[in-house]
Write a protein that holds these residues in place. Structure first.
Motif, short mmCIF file in Angstrom:
data_model
loop_
_atom_site.label_atom_id
_atom_site.label_comp_id
_atom_site.label_asym_id
_atom_site.label_seq_id
_atom_site.Cartn_x
_atom_site.Cartn_y
_atom_site.Cartn_z
N ALA B 39 -2.01 -5.33 4.46
CA ALA B 39 -1.31 -6.72 5.08
C ALA B 39 -1.72 -5.63 6.78
CB ALA B 39 -0.91 -7.47 4.77
N CYS B 40 -0.95 -6.76 7.15
CA CYS B 40 -0.62 -6.28 8.78
C CYS B 40 -0.07 -4.38 9.34
CB CYS B 40 0.42 -7.26 9.62
SG CYS B 40 0.43 -8.82 8.46
N CYS B 41 0.71 -4.59 7.76
CA CYS B 41 1.45 -3.03 7.90
C CYS B 41 -0.27 -2.05 7.49
CB CYS B 41 2.47 -2.38 6.87
SG CYS B 41 3.67 -3.80 7.87
N GLY B 77 1.78 -4.02 3.40
CA GLY B 77 1.90 -5.54 3.40
C GLY B 77 2.17 -6.60 2.35
N THR B 78 1.87 -7.38 2.49
CA THR B 78 2.38 -8.63 1.65
C THR B 78 1.84 -8.18 0.52
OG1 THR B 78 1.99 -9.70 4.16
CG2 THR B 78 2.99 -10.87 1.36
N GLY B 104 7.37 -2.53 5.33
CA GLY B 104 7.11 -3.18 5.93
C GLY B 104 8.09 -4.48 4.59
N ALA B 105 8.87 -5.98 5.93
CA ALA B 105 9.73 -6.51 5.17
C ALA B 105 9.12 -7.37 3.97
CB ALA B 105 9.92 -7.12 6.17
N CYS B 106 7.92 -7.42 4.00
CA CYS B 106 6.99 -8.34 2.92
C CYS B 106 7.21 -6.64 2.01
CB CYS B 106 5.20 -8.17 2.91
SG CYS B 106 5.77 -9.53 4.50
N PRO B 112 8.84 -12.39 6.43
CA PRO B 112 8.92 -13.66 6.71
C PRO B 112 8.34 -14.67 6.14
CG PRO B 112 7.49 -11.75 7.92
CD PRO B 112 8.10 -10.73 6.64
N PHE B 113 7.50 -14.52 4.52
CA PHE B 113 6.76 -14.81 3.80
C PHE B 113 7.45 -15.84 2.43
CE2 PHE B 113 3.53 -13.65 6.73
CZ PHE B 113 3.02 -14.23 7.20
N GLY B 135 11.01 -2.93 8.74
CA GLY B 135 10.73 -3.06 10.16
C GLY B 135 9.04 -4.39 10.00
N CYS B 136 8.97 -5.14 10.88
CA CYS B 136 8.10 -6.33 10.95
C CYS B 136 6.87 -5.92 11.81
CB CYS B 136 8.15 -7.16 10.06
SG CYS B 136 6.42 -9.16 9.81
N PRO B 137 5.85 -5.03 11.92
CA PRO B 137 5.80 -4.03 11.09
C PRO B 137 5.98 -2.84 11.44
CG PRO B 137 4.06 -3.77 12.63
CD PRO B 137 4.68 -5.12 12.51
N ARG C 66 -0.79 -16.13 1.96
CA ARG C 66 0.29 -15.97 2.10
C ARG C 66 1.36 -17.12 2.85
NH1 ARG C 66 1.24 -10.68 6.10
NH2 ARG C 66 -0.22 -11.95 7.10
N ARG C 86 1.13 -13.20 12.72
CA ARG C 86 0.70 -12.20 11.22
C ARG C 86 -0.55 -13.44 10.90
NH1 ARG C 86 5.16 -11.82 12.89
NH2 ARG C 86 6.64 -10.35 12.46
N MET C 172 3.00 -7.21 17.17
CA MET C 172 2.88 -9.04 16.94
C MET C 172 3.87 -9.66 17.57
SD MET C 172 2.55 -8.90 13.65
CE MET C 172 1.68 -8.56 12.67
S1 SF4 Z 1 6.09 -6.85 7.52
FE1 SF4 Z 1 5.47 -7.90 9.00
S2 SF4 Z 1 3.56 -6.42 9.68
FE2 SF4 Z 1 3.86 -5.73 7.44
S3 SF4 Z 1 2.63 -7.27 6.32
FE3 SF4 Z 1 4.58 -8.13 6.65
S4 SF4 Z 1 4.54 -9.77 8.12
FE4 SF4 Z 1 2.82 -7.97 8.09
#
Ligand code: SF4
Lengths: 226, 202, 389
Positions: B39-41, B77-78, B104-106, B112-113, B135-137, C66, C86, C172
């Motif tokens: 994902a984003c990361c 990523g998630t 990343g946090a995911c 966050p999700f 971190g995010c990301p 998600r 995101r 972000m």
């Molecule tokens: S930690 Fe943040 S940046 Fe990384 S995948 Fe999850 S939502 Fe995306």
């Protein structure tokens, strides 16, 4: 672009018995919508797409909305005849009393369509349709034969809300795995018990922790740590 | 051997080392990550390999698309419940010694999700993770830091006895059970061996 | 646009054609993905192959689902803003804008002029980042591993530095608010932006010349993955992909949202609707974006960046609904919100351009080789975060 009233008139002229209803939208966006009867929806869709003036060739957005069964409490004004003594004389007078009446309104699933015209560069025209209820009569006609862009979006609505689109060429789950049984975007969907220990539970987390504790009470080997 | 003597010998042109040091030195400078973005990361992971951050300085620029040729899995990523079985399967296909960075946090906890119905609340429910990056990301610098942490970890691994890498341990668990997608959730919801439930003693 | 919908045979004309396999042998069924180096993340295609030729292609989604829509219905309006970053994680600022625009429509909120200019500047910078990376990834899939992507990311870093100094985060940004923007950019930031923008034309030309007339690029892209304009419209394709098929539809010109009607820019269109046209449309859009940036940076007025009457805490729109859309770098990004008067939306829906652009993937790939599928897919330019949400 035509106003919703004009579009309604045009539809009713072209598709007899279409039974279009205007759903007003009180927000400042002013995007009022038209509710269609599922039985005539596909004919109306073809008309909207192929009409000279409207030419709504682009179905931009298609989505579902879930409305739960809800109890409606209405205040109704009822006129009653009451006998009163006015100045020592007995009289029958009409009196207006407020009463609260409650009734259950069955829930339904709704689909919303946002149409634009690429040729004429106008829009949006918002359409909606309702299913009869949320449990067994959840069929709505598919508009994929009219606008191909509905293909994945209808599959998504089927997956997340459980609306069955009749006439869709390939109605399968889009996002969740095929074995999945629930419709997770419905408002009464309950997630499986996926408990995670937190040192300081609060609010919803606390409620979940309690549910989890109750669920696993008595089972062996489930060291919940709580 | 004494450190001073070693330096003294080095001045004479004699280099002394141990097999362990040499072996780990080689391992730590050629960690090949798997080209695996979730994902984003993953975008930040790609940015780390590009000119500005230049992951190549750490001997890790060779991203392998195949898990068989990779030593390191960066879970960037998630991880969703639909993807989790595939992640575990890919991890199983990697050859030992293998390492995992949860980026990343995911990847750590769902981030966050976390409240989503399709989001796995942390990949360490199914596979062991060596380095976590919050971190995010996380910034590319954070990924570099994670790399250095991992290199340090590899460097310090003894080749015998407790704590030796899994490929030198005949008894070590190599296959991790792949979760099955059930009717409502993944089954099982976690691998109890790598993610035991906490027990609070009061 | 050639031909109208009426001349086509309506019966099943918008279904993908059926390709009859050659008589001998069996079809080979391949699951490409979800872990495949060319799928930009976790996308899967189930292919049926007749030799090298694709006879069926079914995309499989959901590996990055998600639950944005579910989360959007549980958190407050403002708390959803960081989640929109995101969605399409390469262009977080345009996502912010689309969401802010939908909410502003819902409550009838005005936006100060300076904020509109800042939004345009940030959105166009984002568009350049997105198109440059999209081209970089596309060429990487063609086999030029690294070099074009490095060019793109070199420029991206410069722009991300601007984002970071303004918003505090590289990717972000979480910058826009209902009724304006979060912070006022300083004069120094604007100067730094002017400096970066002054260097962009050179980058654009360099990037263009690097690849435009490359023989391999032309041989592999021209005439491959054609998309007819009628099908593109009917399938709801938007963005550069639609314009590469020759349909003149740019929401910046159609809806006149923001202050786009004050700038002079052209809408590049393609003729053939093949991979090369999609690639060229993106290159030309980078040039147009630079033009918009130059004008916006010259004209940007002073004033507040946030409407003083805008409500931030305790934000509860009156019941109603609104659909707001912008021209995102990938296509029409829309948000559909239903409010029931509470502090979180009753229904929060994202109209993802990437997902809907993939509707025609099968039509474009049928009859081509597997190696071309990778390119055709790359030319759609998707981001999985937005496809699956
Ligand atoms: S930690 Fe943040 S940046 Fe990384 S995948 Fe999850 S939502 Fe995306």
């Amino acid at each position: 672009m035509k106003s919703v009233e004009e579009i309604k008139a045009a539809i009713e002229a072209a598709v007899p018995g279409a039974g279009v209803e205007i759903v007003p939208n009180p927000s400042p966006s002013g995007q009022h919508s038209l509710r269609l009867l599922p039985s005539h929806a596909v004919a109306v869709a073809y008309f909207l797409r192929d009409d000279e003036d409207l030419g709504l060739d682009f179905l931009s957005n298609l989505t579902g909305v879930d409305h739960l069964d809800k109890e409606i409490a209405e205040k109704v004004k009822v006129t009653r005849q009451v006998t009163k003594t006015v100045d020592g004389v007995e009289q029958t007078v009409d009196e207006v009393v407020e009463e609260t009446r409650k009734h259950m309104e069955p829930g339904y699933l709704e689909t919303v369509y946002h149409l634009f015209s690429m040729a004429k560069k106008h829009g949006p025209v918002v359409l909606r349709m309702r299913t009869v209820n949320r449990t067994d009569e959840v069929e709505l006609p598919s508009v994929t034969p009219v606008w191909r862009s509905a293909e994945f979006q209808e599959r998504e609505v089927f997956d997340l809300y459980g609306v069955v689109f009749t006439g869709h060429p390939d109605l399968r789950r889009l996002l969740m795995w095929p074995e999945f049984k629930d419709h997770p975007m419905r408002r009464d969907y309950k997630e499986p018990d996926d408990f995670e220990y937190e040192p300081t539970p609060h609010d919803t987390v606390l409620a979940r922790a309690k549910d989890h504790k109750a669920a696993v009470a008595g089972q062996e080997g489930t060291g919940t740590g709580l | 051997m004494e450190e001073g003597l070693k330096i003294e010998l080095g001045k004479q042109g004699v280099f002394v080392t141990t097999i362990e040091e040499l072996y780990n030195w080689g391992r730590k400078n050629s960690v090949w990550p798997m080209q695996f973005g979730l994902a984003c990361c993953a975008i930040e992971m790609i940015a780390t390999t590009m000119a500005r951050y230049d992951l190549a300085r750490f001997g890790a620029e060779v991203f392998r698309p195949s898990p068989r040729q990779a030593d390191l899995m960066i879970i960037s990523g998630t991880v969703t419940k639909k993807m989790a079985p595939q992640v575990v399967r890919l991890y199983n296909q990697m050859a030992e010694p293998r390492y995992v960075i949860a980026m990343g946090a995911c990847a750590i906890s769902g981030g966050p999700f976390k409240q989503g119905y399709n989001v796995l609340k942390g990949i360490d429910r199914y596979i062991p993770v060596d380095v976590h990056i919050p971190g995010c990301p996380p910034r590319p610098e954070a990924l570099l830091q994670a790399f250095m942490t991992l290199q340090k970890k590899i460097e310090e691994q003894p080749l015998t006895g407790e704590g030796r890498p899994r490929h030198l341990d005949a008894e070590a668990q190599g296959e991790f059970p792949v979760p099955v997608q059930g009717e409502h959730d993944l089954e099982p919801t976690s691998n109890k061996l790598v993610w035991p439930l906490p027990v609070v003693i009061r | 646009m050639s031909g109208s919908l009426r001349d086509t045979n309506l019966e099943g004309w918008n279904r993908p054609p059926v390709i009859v396999p050659d008589g001998e042998g069996e079809l080979l069924e391949v699951a490409m993905g979800p872990h495949h180096p060319s799928t930009h993340g976790v996308f899967r295609m189930d292919l049926a192959l007749d030799g090298e030729r694709v006879v069926r292609l079914k995309p499989v989604f959901g590996y990055l689902h998600r639950n944005h829509e579910q989360i959007g219905e549980t958190v407050s309006y403002l708390a959803m803003m960081p989640y929109t970053d995101r969605l399409d994680y390469i262009c977080s600022l345009t996502n912010n804008w689309a969401y802010a625009l939908a909410v502003e429509k819902l409550v009838g909120q005005a936006v100060p002029e300076r904020a509109e200019y800042i939004r345009v500047i940030l959105a166009e910078l984002t568009r350049i980042v997105n198109h440059a990376s999209a081209i970089g990834f596309l060429i990487q899939e063609m086999g030029a591993s690294g070099t074009p992507l490095m060019y793109a990311f070199r420029e991206r870093e410069k722009i991300l530095d601007l984002f970071e100094s303004l918003t505090g985060s590289r990717m972000m940004c979480n910058y826009m608010r209902f009724g304006g923007c979060r912070v006022d950019p300083s004069a120094a930031w604007l100067d730094a932006t002017r400096k970066v923008v002054a260097g962009l034309p050179q980058f654009a030309h360099e990037f263009e010349n690097l690849l435009m007339s490359n023989e391999i690029v032309m041989a592999r892209c021209q005439g491959v993955g054609k998309l007819r304009p009628e099908l593109a419209i009917n399938a709801g394709v938007t963005g550069p992909m639609l314009r590469a098929s020759g349909v003149n539809y740019d929401i910046r010109k159609v809806d006149h949202y923001g202050v786009y009607d004050r700038f002079k820019f052209r809408v590049p269109l393609g003729d053939h609707g093949d991979i090369y046209d999609r690639y060229m449309v993106r290159v030309l859009e980078i040039h147009e974006s630079i033009g918009i940036l130059e004008q916006a940076l010259k004209e940007i007025p002073g004033g507040p960046v946030m409407d003083p009457k805008a409500k931030i805490r305790g934000f509860r729109p009156k019941p109603g609904e609104a659909y707001g859309r912008i021209e995102g770098p990938k296509g029409e990004l829309g948000f559909y919100l239903i409010s029931d008067g509470g502090n979180s939306p009753y229904r929060f829906r994202v109209r993802p351009p990437s997902l809907i652009n993939l509707t025609v993937l099968e039509d474009m790939c049928l009859g081509h080789n597997v190696a071309d599928v990778v390119l055709i897919f790359g030319s759609v330019d998707i981001v999985l975060g937005e496809v699956d949400r």
